[in-house]
Design an enzyme around this catalytic site. Structure first.
Site, mmCIF file in Angstrom:
data_model
loop_
_atom_site.group_PDB
_atom_site.id
_atom_site.type_symbol
_atom_site.label_atom_id
_atom_site.label_comp_id
_atom_site.label_asym_id
_atom_site.label_seq_id
_atom_site.Cartn_x
_atom_site.Cartn_y
_atom_site.Cartn_z
ATOM 1 N N ILE A 19 0.839 -1.206 0.000
ATOM 2 C CA ILE A 19 0.000 0.000 0.000
ATOM 3 C C ILE A 19 0.874 1.255 0.000
ATOM 4 C CG2 ILE A 19 -1.618 1.332 1.435
ATOM 5 C CD1 ILE A 19 -2.812 -1.399 2.324
ATOM 6 N N ASN A 95 0.525 -6.479 10.961
ATOM 7 C CA ASN A 95 -0.403 -7.284 11.769
ATOM 8 C C ASN A 95 0.397 -8.461 12.318
ATOM 9 O OD1 ASN A 95 -2.477 -8.694 12.898
ATOM 10 N ND2 ASN A 95 -3.842 -8.523 11.132
ATOM 11 N N LYS A 142 -9.371 -2.310 9.292
ATOM 12 C CA LYS A 142 -10.711 -2.742 9.711
ATOM 13 C C LYS A 142 -10.674 -3.412 11.080
ATOM 14 C CE LYS A 142 -10.961 -7.444 7.738
ATOM 15 N NZ LYS A 142 -9.969 -7.998 8.622
ATOM 16 N N TYR A 154 -1.941 -5.171 17.557
ATOM 17 C CA TYR A 154 -2.328 -4.519 16.302
ATOM 18 C C TYR A 154 -3.708 -3.869 16.448
ATOM 19 C CZ TYR A 154 -3.092 -4.278 11.172
ATOM 20 O OH TYR A 154 -3.345 -3.872 9.882
ATOM 21 N N LYS A 158 -4.333 0.106 16.058
ATOM 22 C CA LYS A 158 -5.188 0.671 15.006
ATOM 23 C C LYS A 158 -6.417 1.361 15.619
ATOM 24 C CE LYS A 158 -2.740 -0.524 11.364
ATOM 25 N NZ LYS A 158 -2.006 0.478 10.577
ATOM 26 N N ALA A 185 -9.365 -2.933 4.196
ATOM 27 C CA ALA A 185 -9.760 -4.226 4.778
ATOM 28 C C ALA A 185 -8.946 -5.341 4.121
ATOM 29 C CB ALA A 185 -11.254 -4.451 4.618
ATOM 30 N N GLU A 186 -9.270 -5.668 2.877
ATOM 31 C CA GLU A 186 -8.547 -6.733 2.166
ATOM 32 C C GLU A 186 -7.934 -6.124 0.908
ATOM 33 O OE1 GLU A 186 -8.167 -9.585 3.498
ATOM 34 O OE2 GLU A 186 -9.799 -9.742 4.948
#
Ligand code: NAP
Length: 263
Positions: A19, A95, A142, A154, A158, A185-186
């Site tokens: 990302i 994560n 998420k 995690y 978050k 999310a995914e």
């Protein structure tokens, strides 16, 4: 639409892969200058060289952000290089599966990997962001609102990022600094693909996950997350602050009946 970002200076944490790399590429496509603060050097140096070839600046700054003195140095190096800072993107995170049984030391370690640097980078960037009337964008998860199981550190980090988004938006409004969070999310990344490939039936597992994503039954792309970040950073979002924006194909909020095909 001209996002009016040309020549702005953007610091992205964890900009070498996944990302973060998508975010770096989207900002550079808008003509900004980028400081990519990342731990491992290979991809960061390759990105720097790729963009240097076309006359664009994507400066790689090597830093392990779990150490706050390194965070301070990374901000100082960015200012030394570009003389200003307009946008801070807190993207780095992992994560790391530190659950309830892992114990307090492991929990603290997870917060160092996922939360402390978010605060530290904002703290050290603040004087320059005040001067530029800039913007902060955090990348959340998420998990902050759904939980996942087995990942207390995690989830706590978050969740805290969501809280800090509202807190800092209020704190910094008087300085004309906007603060927002984008929640994936995914998202299809090389890391995600590698993980799927460790499964006995990667293609089947992929279809299983995609079936739970209401909009188009597919993963979000890195570019889709990145474009939301770039828009939030721009003056075209000039009255958007303190927002937690889910770019997830409806994964987090839609009724599960929808994705299971029994609506
Ligand atoms: P990724 O592919 O593992 O990339 C993360 C990048 O951040 C890597 O380049 C990594 O550097 C760097 N990084 C991580 N910790 C660092 C540290 N302590 N110091 C310096 N650099 C560090 O991860 P991603 O999937 O793109 O995730 C990016 C963000 O999105 C994270 O905050 C994650 O929690 C969030 N997110 C992702 C998803 C998803 O589906 N992918 C879903 C929800 C949330 P190295 O090269 O050294 O490893």
């Amino acid at each position: 639409m001209d996002l009016l970002l040309k020549d702005k200076v953007v610091l992205v944490t964890g900009g070498s892969k996944g990302i973060g790399q998508g975010i770096v590429r989207s900002f550079l496509a808008e003509g900004t200058r980028v400081a990519n603060v990342n731990r491992s050097p290979e991809e960061g140096r390759a990105l720097e060289a790729e963009f240097a070839a076309s006359g664009q600046e994507c400066v790689f700054i090597q830093a392990d952000l779990s150490d706050v003195t390194t965070c301070q140095r990374a901000v100082e190096q960015t200012i030394a290089k570009f003389g200003r800072l307009d946008v801070l993107v807190n993207n780095a995170g992992v994560n790391d599966g530190v659950g309830l049984t892992a114990g307090p030391d492991a929990f603290l370690g997870s917060l160092q990997r996922n939360l402390l640097h978010v605060y530290a980078m904002a703290h050290y960037s603040l004087p320059e962001l005040k001067k530029s009337r800039g913007s902060i964008i955090n990348i959340g998860s998420k998990v902050s609102v759904t939980g996942q199981g087995g990942t207390s550190g995690y989830a706590a980090a978050k969740g805290a990022i969501n809280g800090l988004t509202r807190e800092w938006a209020l704190d910094l409004a008087e300085h004309h600094i906007r603060v927002n969070t984008v929640i994936p999310a995914e998202v299809w990344t090389p890391l995600y693909e590698n993980w799927l490939n460790t499964m006995p039936d990667p293609a089947g597992k992929r279809r299983e996950i995609e079936a739970m994503i209401p909009f188009e039954q597919r993963f979000t792309t890195c570019a889709e997350i990145a474009d939301a970040v770039v828009f939030l950073a721009s003056e075209r979002s000039s009255h958007t602050t303190g927002q937690i924006i889910f770019v997830d194909g409806g994964y987090t909020h839609f009724d599960r009946k929808y994705s299971l095909g029994s609506k």
